[in-house]
Design an enzyme around this catalytic site. Sequence first.
Site, PDB file in Angstrom:
ATOM      1  CG  ASN A 184      -8.065  82.978  25.648  1.00  0.00           C
ATOM      2  OD1 ASN A 184      -8.718  83.997  25.910  1.00  0.00           O
ATOM      3  ND2 ASN A 184      -8.266  81.985  25.038  1.00  0.00           N
ATOM      4  CG  ASP A 225     -10.651  84.922  24.029  1.00  0.00           C
ATOM      5  OD1 ASP A 225     -10.001  85.594  23.434  1.00  0.00           O
ATOM      6  OD2 ASP A 225     -10.877  83.698  23.949  1.00  0.00           O
ATOM      7  CG  HIS A 226     -13.135  85.622  29.281  1.00  0.00           C
ATOM      8  ND1 HIS A 226     -14.194  85.687  28.526  1.00  0.00           N
ATOM      9  CD2 HIS A 226     -12.696  84.102  29.462  1.00  0.00           C
ATOM     10  CE1 HIS A 226     -14.456  84.413  28.363  1.00  0.00           C
ATOM     11  NE2 HIS A 226     -13.729  83.717  28.734  1.00  0.00           N
ATOM     12  CG  HIS A 266     -11.731  81.748  20.180  1.00  0.00           C
ATOM     13  ND1 HIS A 266     -12.772  80.681  20.809  1.00  0.00           N
ATOM     14  CD2 HIS A 266     -12.205  81.904  18.729  1.00  0.00           C
ATOM     15  CE1 HIS A 266     -13.392  79.982  19.779  1.00  0.00           C
ATOM     16  NE2 HIS A 266     -13.400  80.822  18.568  1.00  0.00           N
ATOM     17  NE  ARG A 311     -17.445  82.313  20.468  1.00  0.00           N
ATOM     18  CZ  ARG A 311     -17.394  80.830  20.731  1.00  0.00           C
ATOM     19  NH1 ARG A 311     -16.308  80.384  21.767  1.00  0.00           N
ATOM     20  NH2 ARG A 311     -18.315  80.075  20.531  1.00  0.00           N
ATOM     21  NE  ARG A 341     -19.733  83.989  22.267  1.00  0.00           N
ATOM     22  CZ  ARG A 341     -20.141  82.948  22.502  1.00  0.00           C
ATOM     23  NH1 ARG A 341     -19.819  82.453  23.616  1.00  0.00           N
ATOM     24  NH2 ARG A 341     -20.901  82.316  21.766  1.00  0.00           N
ATOM     25  CD  GLU A 391      -8.097  79.786  21.465  1.00  0.00           C
ATOM     26  OE1 GLU A 391      -9.077  79.816  21.837  1.00  0.00           O
ATOM     27  OE2 GLU A 391      -7.499  79.487  22.427  1.00  0.00           O
ATOM     28  CB  THR A 436     -14.299  75.893  22.694  1.00  0.00           C
ATOM     29  OG1 THR A 436     -13.970  77.047  22.285  1.00  0.00           O
ATOM     30  CG2 THR A 436     -13.748  75.124  21.532  1.00  0.00           C
ATOM     31  CD  GLU A 472      -4.855  74.720  22.884  1.00  0.00           C
ATOM     32  OE1 GLU A 472      -4.588  75.556  22.100  1.00  0.00           O
ATOM     33  OE2 GLU A 472      -5.430  75.010  24.070  1.00  0.00           O
ATOM     34  CG  HIS A 499     -11.460  74.538  27.227  1.00  0.00           C
ATOM     35  ND1 HIS A 499     -12.491  74.235  28.180  1.00  0.00           N
ATOM     36  CD2 HIS A 499     -11.963  75.333  26.275  1.00  0.00           C
ATOM     37  CE1 HIS A 499     -13.486  74.976  27.880  1.00  0.00           C
ATOM     38  NE2 HIS A 499     -13.228  75.570  26.529  1.00  0.00           N
ATOM     39  N   GLY A 517      -6.908  81.015  30.234  1.00  0.00           N
ATOM     40  CA  GLY A 517      -7.652  82.271  30.049  1.00  0.00           C
ATOM     41  C   GLY A 517      -8.455  82.654  31.311  1.00  0.00           C
ATOM     42  CG  HIS A 518     -13.100  81.814  32.869  1.00  0.00           C
ATOM     43  ND1 HIS A 518     -13.309  81.192  34.232  1.00  0.00           N
ATOM     44  CD2 HIS A 518     -14.103  82.805  32.690  1.00  0.00           C
ATOM     45  CE1 HIS A 518     -14.491  81.989  34.946  1.00  0.00           C
ATOM     46  NE2 HIS A 518     -14.893  82.737  33.886  1.00  0.00           N
TER      47      HIS A 518
END
Length: 251
Positions: free
Chosen positions: A8, A10-11, A44, A46, A50, A71, A102, A152, A201, A223-224
């Site tokens: 992931n 996203d970041h 994701h 959103r 963001r 997502e 999330t 998931e 997650h 991800g993170h």
Amino acid sequence: MTPRLNINIDHVATVRQARRAPEPSVLAAAMLCEQAGADGITVHLRGDRRHIQTEDLYTLKRAVTTYLNVEMATTDEMLRIALDVRPDAVTLVPETPHEVTTEGGLDVVANSDLVRRSVESLREGGQFVSLFVDPDARQIEASREAGADQIELCTAAYAEATLGARAVRAEGQRRAEEELRRLRQAATLATQQGLHVAAGHGLTYRNVGALASVAEIAEYNIGHNVIAHAIFTGLADAVREMRRRITEGQP
Ligand code: PXP
């Protein structure tokens, strides 16, 4: 079979959006992840944009050659975008405006009509649909009834129990084992119901190994922790290390 690892990213977009700058490039990040052996890319989109922007989805769709999992919330806007972009998978997640991330699984039981309609419209458009749910038998059965292809499993409670000082105390360890048992039972049930099983997650290099002993989990979305590690090691090493931890944890 070795489970798939989707990264992931996203970041990467979070850092870019912090300055509304062109860098760091989400596209470059996706390509590096793939070259380092990731089986797919997850993002994701959103409602508040963001991090990932709508345009990123089109860019990734053109460039990602492995697997693109998007997502999103069950809103008309998001379903329209999904059906236009046509990623390899759409994962429906709950979303509230002020959450940091999330906060748990989609309540498929309480929102069965909305979820069923969303799944139907995506599947009619040829989409593979995954529902992000807590490891709860009722949610899994409702996901099957809603027509999902995959669930998931939300690993947030397990991940929380393995964090920091809590994890080294007996109480934290008991909770982590209990959450692992719930995830294992949920994965078994989902497989019996004919659903594919993914998980994600809050997973980290430290806690993913124990979870990887659950053979039914065929896909991880992480991800993170990978992006955080990549700041120090570079993205390719960070991806390879996560892959190694999953492989080592295999039953
Ligand atoms: N899976 C889902 C459904 C998510 O919403 C997220 C967070 O966007 C992840 C996996 C990845 O979580 P993390 O960034 O904590 O690894």
